[in-house]
Design a protein around this motif. Sequence first.
Motif, PDB file in Angstrom:
ATOM      1  N   THR A 245       0.820  -1.204   0.000  1.00 50.37           N
ATOM      2  CA  THR A 245       0.000   0.000   0.000  1.00 50.37           C
ATOM      3  C   THR A 245       0.859   1.261   0.000  1.00 50.37           C
ATOM      4  N   SER A 246       0.271   2.346  -0.455  1.00 49.57           N
ATOM      5  CA  SER A 246       0.958   3.633  -0.540  1.00 49.57           C
ATOM      6  C   SER A 246       1.204   4.219   0.850  1.00 49.57           C
ATOM      7  N   LEU A 247       2.231   5.073   0.939  1.00 51.32           N
ATOM      8  CA  LEU A 247       2.521   5.796   2.185  1.00 51.32           C
ATOM      9  C   LEU A 247       2.049   7.245   2.110  1.00 51.32           C
ATOM     10  N   ALA A 248       1.335   7.594   1.031  1.00 51.86           N
ATOM     11  CA  ALA A 248       0.956   8.992   0.791  1.00 51.86           C
ATOM     12  C   ALA A 248       0.019   9.543   1.856  1.00 51.86           C
ATOM     13  N   GLN A 249      -0.696   8.667   2.555  1.00 54.45           N
ATOM     14  CA  GLN A 249      -1.637   9.153   3.565  1.00 54.45           C
ATOM     15  C   GLN A 249      -0.927   9.746   4.780  1.00 54.45           C
ATOM     16  N   GLY A 250       0.389   9.588   4.853  1.00 55.99           N
ATOM     17  CA  GLY A 250       1.138  10.085   6.008  1.00 55.99           C
ATOM     18  C   GLY A 250       1.695  11.491   5.831  1.00 55.99           C
ATOM     19  N   ILE A 251       1.237  12.218   4.793  1.00 61.34           N
ATOM     20  CA  ILE A 251       1.786  13.550   4.502  1.00 61.34           C
ATOM     21  C   ILE A 251       0.800  14.630   4.947  1.00 61.34           C
ATOM     22  N   THR A 252       1.287  15.646   5.638  1.00 60.27           N
ATOM     23  CA  THR A 252       0.442  16.767   6.055  1.00 60.27           C
ATOM     24  C   THR A 252       0.367  17.805   4.921  1.00 60.27           C
ATOM     25  N   GLU A 253      -0.336  18.919   5.177  1.00 61.83           N
ATOM     26  CA  GLU A 253      -0.458  19.977   4.180  1.00 61.83           C
ATOM     27  C   GLU A 253       0.503  21.132   4.459  1.00 61.83           C
ATOM     28  N   SER A 254       1.481  20.921   5.314  1.00 61.17           N
ATOM     29  CA  SER A 254       2.431  21.978   5.656  1.00 61.17           C
ATOM     30  C   SER A 254       3.218  22.429   4.428  1.00 61.17           C
ATOM     31  N   LYS A 255       3.460  23.753   4.345  1.00 59.89           N
ATOM     32  CA  LYS A 255       4.290  24.318   3.276  1.00 59.89           C
ATOM     33  C   LYS A 255       5.513  25.012   3.859  1.00 59.89           C
ATOM     34  N   GLU A 256       5.812  24.723   5.123  1.00 56.49           N
ATOM     35  CA  GLU A 256       6.960  25.307   5.805  1.00 56.49           C
ATOM     36  C   GLU A 256       8.084  24.279   5.828  1.00 56.49           C
ATOM     37  N   SER A 257       9.216  24.612   5.227  1.00 55.69           N
ATOM     38  CA  SER A 257      10.274  23.617   5.065  1.00 55.69           C
ATOM     39  C   SER A 257      11.041  23.361   6.358  1.00 55.69           C
ATOM     40  N   PRO A 258      11.102  22.084   6.778  1.00 56.97           N
ATOM     41  CA  PRO A 258      11.924  21.745   7.938  1.00 56.97           C
ATOM     42  C   PRO A 258      13.400  21.596   7.568  1.00 56.97           C
ATOM     43  N   PHE A 259      13.704  21.440   6.260  1.00 60.77           N
ATOM     44  CA  PHE A 259      15.053  21.085   5.831  1.00 60.77           C
ATOM     45  C   PHE A 259      15.529  21.987   4.701  1.00 60.77           C
ATOM     46  N   SER A 260      16.845  22.169   4.630  1.00 58.67           N
ATOM     47  CA  SER A 260      17.427  22.957   3.549  1.00 58.67           C
ATOM     48  C   SER A 260      17.276  22.221   2.219  1.00 58.67           C
ATOM     49  N   ASP A 261      17.268  22.989   1.134  1.00 58.26           N
ATOM     50  CA  ASP A 261      17.218  22.373  -0.195  1.00 58.26           C
ATOM     51  C   ASP A 261      18.428  21.479  -0.413  1.00 58.26           C
ATOM     52  N   LYS A 262      19.568  21.861   0.146  1.00 58.79           N
ATOM     53  CA  LYS A 262      20.778  21.045   0.036  1.00 58.79           C
ATOM     54  C   LYS A 262      20.550  19.676   0.657  1.00 58.79           C
ATOM     55  N   LEU A 263      19.966  19.618   1.847  1.00 60.75           N
ATOM     56  CA  LEU A 263      19.706  18.340   2.513  1.00 60.75           C
ATOM     57  C   LEU A 263      18.711  17.507   1.711  1.00 60.75           C
ATOM     58  N   ILE A 264      17.679  18.162   1.212  1.00 59.13           N
ATOM     59  CA  ILE A 264      16.653  17.443   0.451  1.00 59.13           C
ATOM     60  C   ILE A 264      17.259  16.827  -0.812  1.00 59.13           C
ATOM     61  N   MET A 265      18.111  17.575  -1.497  1.00 53.09           N
ATOM     62  CA  MET A 265      18.746  17.031  -2.701  1.00 53.09           C
ATOM     63  C   MET A 265      19.688  15.885  -2.358  1.00 53.09           C
ATOM     64  N   TYR A 266      20.431  16.012  -1.264  1.00 54.29           N
ATOM     65  CA  TYR A 266      21.310  14.920  -0.854  1.00 54.29           C
ATOM     66  C   TYR A 266      20.490  13.682  -0.514  1.00 54.29           C
ATOM     67  N   HIS A 267      19.358  13.894   0.160  1.00 53.53           N
ATOM     68  CA  HIS A 267      18.499  12.763   0.528  1.00 53.53           C
ATOM     69  C   HIS A 267      18.040  12.025  -0.718  1.00 53.53           C
ATOM     70  N   PHE A 268      17.641  12.783  -1.733  1.00 50.18           N
ATOM     71  CA  PHE A 268      17.202  12.147  -2.976  1.00 50.18           C
ATOM     72  C   PHE A 268      18.353  11.419  -3.650  1.00 50.18           C
ATOM     73  N   SER A 269      19.530  12.022  -3.607  1.00 47.82           N
ATOM     74  CA  SER A 269      20.709  11.368  -4.176  1.00 47.82           C
ATOM     75  C   SER A 269      20.980  10.047  -3.477  1.00 47.82           C
ATOM     76  N   LEU A 270      20.889  10.049  -2.150  1.00 44.72           N
ATOM     77  CA  LEU A 270      21.110   8.841  -1.365  1.00 44.72           C
ATOM     78  C   LEU A 270      20.109   7.757  -1.745  1.00 44.72           C
ATOM     79  N   MET A 271      18.846   8.138  -1.902  1.00 37.67           N
ATOM     80  CA  MET A 271      17.813   7.168  -2.279  1.00 37.67           C
ATOM     81  C   MET A 271      18.042   6.635  -3.688  1.00 37.67           C
ATOM     82  N   MET A 272      18.489   7.516  -4.602  1.00 36.06           N
ATOM     83  CA  MET A 272      18.724   7.083  -5.980  1.00 36.06           C
ATOM     84  C   MET A 272      19.801   6.000  -6.033  1.00 36.06           C
ATOM     85  N   TYR A 273      20.916   6.251  -5.355  1.00 35.27           N
ATOM     86  CA  TYR A 273      22.022   5.293  -5.431  1.00 35.27           C
ATOM     87  C   TYR A 273      21.711   4.023  -4.642  1.00 35.27           C
ATOM     88  N   SER A 274      20.886   4.145  -3.612  1.00 35.07           N
ATOM     89  CA  SER A 274      20.419   2.950  -2.916  1.00 35.07           C
ATOM     90  C   SER A 274      19.520   2.132  -3.841  1.00 35.07           C
TER      91      SER A 274
END
Length: 334
Positions: A245-274
């Motif tokens: 099943t999808s995990l999409a139901q666990g997302i709120t409607e917040s538009k306030e970023s908890p993380f820097s764009d740098k961290l978010i891009m690194y996170h995606f990079s980590l997931m891609m190579y994994s």
Amino acid sequence: METEHNIRLTSAEMSYLWTTYQADTMSICMVNHFLQHIDDMEIKRVATHALDISQQHVEIIRQIFTDEAIQIPQAFGDQDVNLKAKRLFSDDFYLQYIKHMSKGGLATFSRALPNIYRQDILSFFSKCMTSTMELNNEVTQLLLEKGIAVRPPYIPSPKGVDFVQKQSFMLEGLGNGRALTGIEISDLYSNIQTNQLGVALATGFSQVVESNKVRKYILRGKDIALKHIKVFSDYLSYNSLPVPTSLAQGITESKESPFSDKLIMYHFSLMMYSGIGNYGVAISESQKSDLAIDYSRLLTETLKYAEDGVNIMIANKWLEKPPTASNRKDLAKD
């Protein structure tokens, strides 16, 4: 005879320490924000355990690099997390996230350990493996207790010894008769779950990133992950097996970023190579030719997507250079 204290770090030892430092400083930022909002005390206990493990890793690696006169990476810190930002995901999602991250840690440490020779580094990565196994067991048990664990499907138990009769066992394509093996099912299920985590993170992160270029990149990744989920799900559905099943139901409607764009891009990079590593393993374990071909095709697409992400990180000066060999051609110049 060279003493243990004077033995230099090998390329493998230095590199695995370096990448572990990067990943754990990111995890500290992520989990520290999670802990500001978790209401469920059992999930909070698991998240605190995950945070403690990452903090221990970072402290030990920092000391090793200091002793060896190796530059400590910038990695991630207070500048990359806004602890006052609103909740972006639900408690249950945080638990699923920690499960996936512990799974990734186990895969990384299992690759590192056979390549480590210096005793203090071998001891460190052995402890990393043990502590991550304990965390994985703890989070798995809690997922089961809460009834939100997503288990791979059941298949019939063999009733006797059987042998493959035709080469077509490995050559048959989708719809041509041969059922999936247990390993093929496990890989499909796992890769669907990983892509579903990517879809959920992409959905949440796309709401909060500041850079439009990063947002477009993340949403493109979401589309790719949804396509991969569809390809893998078709194999399970054709064999009358359930799809995670999808995990999409666990997302709120917040538009306030908890993380820097740098961290978010690194996170995606980590997931891609994994994910690239996961697809490579799945190819080696697939005995259906069409399944191996699909994995190879999707792997190529993931590599291209990852390359585009690296270019964004380079353009923004977000990508730290890892330890590399000497460039002998440059050294030979006048």
